[in-house]
Design a protein around this motif. Sequence first.
Motif, PDB file in Angstrom:
ATOM      1  N   MET A 254       0.850  -1.184   0.000  1.00 28.63           N
ATOM      2  CA  MET A 254       0.000   0.000   0.000  1.00 28.63           C
ATOM      3  C   MET A 254       0.892   1.242   0.000  1.00 28.63           C
ATOM      4  N   ASP A 255       0.650   2.106  -0.983  1.00 27.92           N
ATOM      5  CA  ASP A 255       1.436   3.346  -1.112  1.00 27.92           C
ATOM      6  C   ASP A 255       2.933   3.071  -1.183  1.00 27.92           C
ATOM      7  N   GLY A 256       3.302   1.994  -1.916  1.00 27.66           N
ATOM      8  CA  GLY A 256       4.717   1.689  -2.113  1.00 27.66           C
ATOM      9  C   GLY A 256       5.405   1.051  -0.926  1.00 27.66           C
ATOM     10  N   VAL A 257       4.626   0.646   0.097  1.00 23.65           N
ATOM     11  CA  VAL A 257       5.202   0.045   1.307  1.00 23.65           C
ATOM     12  C   VAL A 257       4.685  -1.383   1.450  1.00 23.65           C
ATOM     13  N   MET A 258       5.608  -2.339   1.657  1.00 20.20           N
ATOM     14  CA  MET A 258       5.236  -3.734   1.820  1.00 20.20           C
ATOM     15  C   MET A 258       4.656  -3.958   3.213  1.00 20.20           C
ATOM     16  N   LEU A 259       3.530  -4.696   3.297  1.00 13.43           N
ATOM     17  CA  LEU A 259       2.851  -4.960   4.565  1.00 13.43           C
ATOM     18  C   LEU A 259       3.113  -6.393   4.992  1.00 13.43           C
ATOM     19  N   ASN A 260       3.720  -6.550   6.151  1.00  9.03           N
ATOM     20  CA  ASN A 260       4.142  -7.882   6.588  1.00  9.03           C
ATOM     21  C   ASN A 260       2.995  -8.738   7.118  1.00  9.03           C
ATOM     22  N   GLU A 261       2.057  -8.115   7.835  1.00  9.12           N
ATOM     23  CA  GLU A 261       0.997  -8.906   8.463  1.00  9.12           C
ATOM     24  C   GLU A 261       0.114  -9.635   7.455  1.00  9.12           C
ATOM     25  N   PRO A 262      -0.373  -8.956   6.374  1.00 13.90           N
ATOM     26  CA  PRO A 262      -1.174  -9.697   5.383  1.00 13.90           C
ATOM     27  C   PRO A 262      -0.384 -10.823   4.709  1.00 13.90           C
ATOM     28  N   LEU A 263       0.911 -10.606   4.480  1.00 12.55           N
ATOM     29  CA  LEU A 263       1.736 -11.663   3.881  1.00 12.55           C
ATOM     30  C   LEU A 263       1.788 -12.897   4.772  1.00 12.55           C
ATOM     31  N   SER A 264       1.991 -12.683   6.068  1.00 13.92           N
ATOM     32  CA  SER A 264       2.057 -13.824   6.988  1.00 13.92           C
ATOM     33  C   SER A 264       0.696 -14.495   7.128  1.00 13.92           C
ATOM     34  N   THR A 265      -0.379 -13.712   6.987  1.00 16.66           N
ATOM     35  CA  THR A 265      -1.732 -14.282   7.093  1.00 16.66           C
ATOM     36  C   THR A 265      -1.976 -15.340   6.027  1.00 16.66           C
TER      37      THR A 265
ATOM     38  N   ASN B 173       6.980   1.832  -6.921  1.00 11.61           N
ATOM     39  CA  ASN B 173       6.073   2.286  -7.984  1.00 11.61           C
ATOM     40  C   ASN B 173       4.665   1.709  -7.850  1.00 11.61           C
ATOM     41  N   VAL B 174       4.457   0.853  -6.815  1.00 13.79           N
ATOM     42  CA  VAL B 174       3.172   0.168  -6.649  1.00 13.79           C
ATOM     43  C   VAL B 174       2.300   0.947  -5.678  1.00 13.79           C
ATOM     44  N   PHE B 175       1.143   1.372  -6.161  1.00 17.37           N
ATOM     45  CA  PHE B 175       0.183   2.051  -5.285  1.00 17.37           C
ATOM     46  C   PHE B 175      -0.543   1.039  -4.408  1.00 17.37           C
ATOM     47  N   LEU B 176      -0.999  -0.069  -5.015  1.00 22.81           N
ATOM     48  CA  LEU B 176      -1.736  -1.096  -4.281  1.00 22.81           C
ATOM     49  C   LEU B 176      -1.464  -2.454  -4.919  1.00 22.81           C
ATOM     50  N   ALA B 177      -1.221  -3.444  -4.075  1.00 25.68           N
ATOM     51  CA  ALA B 177      -1.033  -4.818  -4.550  1.00 25.68           C
ATOM     52  C   ALA B 177      -1.824  -5.754  -3.653  1.00 25.68           C
ATOM     53  N   GLN B 178      -2.566  -6.685  -4.279  1.00 22.08           N
ATOM     54  CA  GLN B 178      -3.378  -7.632  -3.520  1.00 22.08           C
ATOM     55  C   GLN B 178      -3.126  -9.051  -4.010  1.00 22.08           C
ATOM     56  N   VAL B 179      -3.258  -9.991  -3.077  1.00 20.66           N
ATOM     57  CA  VAL B 179      -3.126 -11.413  -3.403  1.00 20.66           C
ATOM     58  C   VAL B 179      -4.471 -12.066  -3.134  1.00 20.66           C
ATOM     59  N   ASP B 180      -5.030 -12.756  -4.154  1.00 22.59           N
ATOM     60  CA  ASP B 180      -6.341 -13.381  -3.978  1.00 22.59           C
ATOM     61  C   ASP B 180      -6.192 -14.756  -3.339  1.00 22.59           C
ATOM     62  N   SER B 181      -7.330 -15.445  -3.165  1.00 27.02           N
ATOM     63  CA  SER B 181      -7.320 -16.743  -2.475  1.00 27.02           C
ATOM     64  C   SER B 181      -6.597 -17.817  -3.265  1.00 27.02           C
ATOM     65  N   ASP B 182      -6.369 -17.582  -4.570  1.00 20.17           N
ATOM     66  CA  ASP B 182      -5.626 -18.534  -5.396  1.00 20.17           C
ATOM     67  C   ASP B 182      -4.135 -18.220  -5.441  1.00 20.17           C
ATOM     68  N   GLY B 183      -3.715 -17.192  -4.724  1.00 22.87           N
ATOM     69  CA  GLY B 183      -2.308 -16.847  -4.691  1.00 22.87           C
ATOM     70  C   GLY B 183      -1.850 -15.991  -5.852  1.00 22.87           C
ATOM     71  N   GLN B 184      -2.791 -15.398  -6.587  1.00 15.40           N
ATOM     72  CA  GLN B 184      -2.422 -14.541  -7.710  1.00 15.40           C
ATOM     73  C   GLN B 184      -2.264 -13.094  -7.251  1.00 15.40           C
ATOM     74  N   LEU B 185      -1.217 -12.450  -7.773  1.00 17.21           N
ATOM     75  CA  LEU B 185      -0.893 -11.078  -7.397  1.00 17.21           C
ATOM     76  C   LEU B 185      -1.424 -10.115  -8.450  1.00 17.21           C
ATOM     77  N   THR B 186      -2.191  -9.119  -8.013  1.00 11.11           N
ATOM     78  CA  THR B 186      -2.656  -8.061  -8.911  1.00 11.11           C
ATOM     79  C   THR B 186      -2.098  -6.733  -8.425  1.00 11.11           C
ATOM     80  N   LEU B 187      -1.704  -5.893  -9.388  1.00 14.28           N
ATOM     81  CA  LEU B 187      -1.018  -4.644  -9.063  1.00 14.28           C
ATOM     82  C   LEU B 187      -1.761  -3.443  -9.620  1.00 14.28           C
ATOM     83  N   ASP B 188      -1.661  -2.342  -8.893  1.00 16.45           N
ATOM     84  CA  ASP B 188      -2.119  -1.042  -9.377  1.00 16.45           C
ATOM     85  C   ASP B 188      -0.980  -0.066  -9.130  1.00 16.45           C
TER      86      ASP B 188
END
Length: 286
Positions: A175-186, A207-222
């Motif tokens: 989020m806002d170019g900063v990696m979030l550790n808690e969601p990754l460990s979740t 350069n990443v505004f927002l990155a999400q990982v879905d339940s299938d483990g796929q990464l989507t970037l904005d």
Amino acid sequence: MPAWLEVVVRSLIFIVILFAITKIIGKKSVSDLSFFEFIFGISIGTMTAIVVLGLEETLFHGIIGILLFGITLAFLTFLSLKSKRVRDVVEGKATVFIKNGKIMEDNLKKEKYTSDQLLAQLRNKNVFQVADVEFALLEPTGDLSILLKKENQPLTPKDLDLVLPQTKEPQTVIMDGVMLNEPLSTIGLSRGWLKEELDKQGVAIENVFLAQVDSDGQLTLDLFDDKIEIPAPQEKPLLLATMKKCQADLEIFALGTTNQQAKAMYVRNSEKLQQAIDKMTPVLKN
């Protein structure tokens, strides 16, 4: 005390009071407020403005009035949670507008609704024909709830006897170019995995505004730069394509061999793989 300073002091006092009242009453969006709560909210807001601007000279009287309104609203909210009868009086009841495709004209008149307003509400729900509606209710909040007739409802995987895997909420890992550790460990992933996925797409984390990982483990970037287009994840389509290729290869092997035992094995496994493809296609298709 200067007039402007008095306004500042009064404003700060009433900000604290209103904050306390909203905490007691609870969270509700404007669309979910009952008519009674809406009127109370307007009254409290008007009284606050009058006292803050000094139109009511006695600050103490204004505080008493607002607290009285706030406590009354909180008390009625509490009673509504405990009693259906009180809730019906305070919030009102839902009114049936359409039943079995037939408009209840008396109920429309009771709620001061015209046929044009009803049709407009139906169009807002993408319904253009009254006969398609099995049941329609006007909720106490003013929203119209609609149940379409069975033949007009959209198909669901259940209607097609398809069993789909459970979908979990996506996790925001950048989020806002900063990696979030808690969601990754979740979701059981590491920072190294995320960096590797970013490297595959040639994207720097800053350069990443927002990155999400879905339940299938796929990464989507904005990205911050909306002009840069990121290709959609291809893991699932590639897996589906690989399965189809394997199934086609088995058919070719079956046609190319003269050994009947081998031919039977190829045909049998080709059919099993085709069954797996049929089941997995709805899941693996983007």
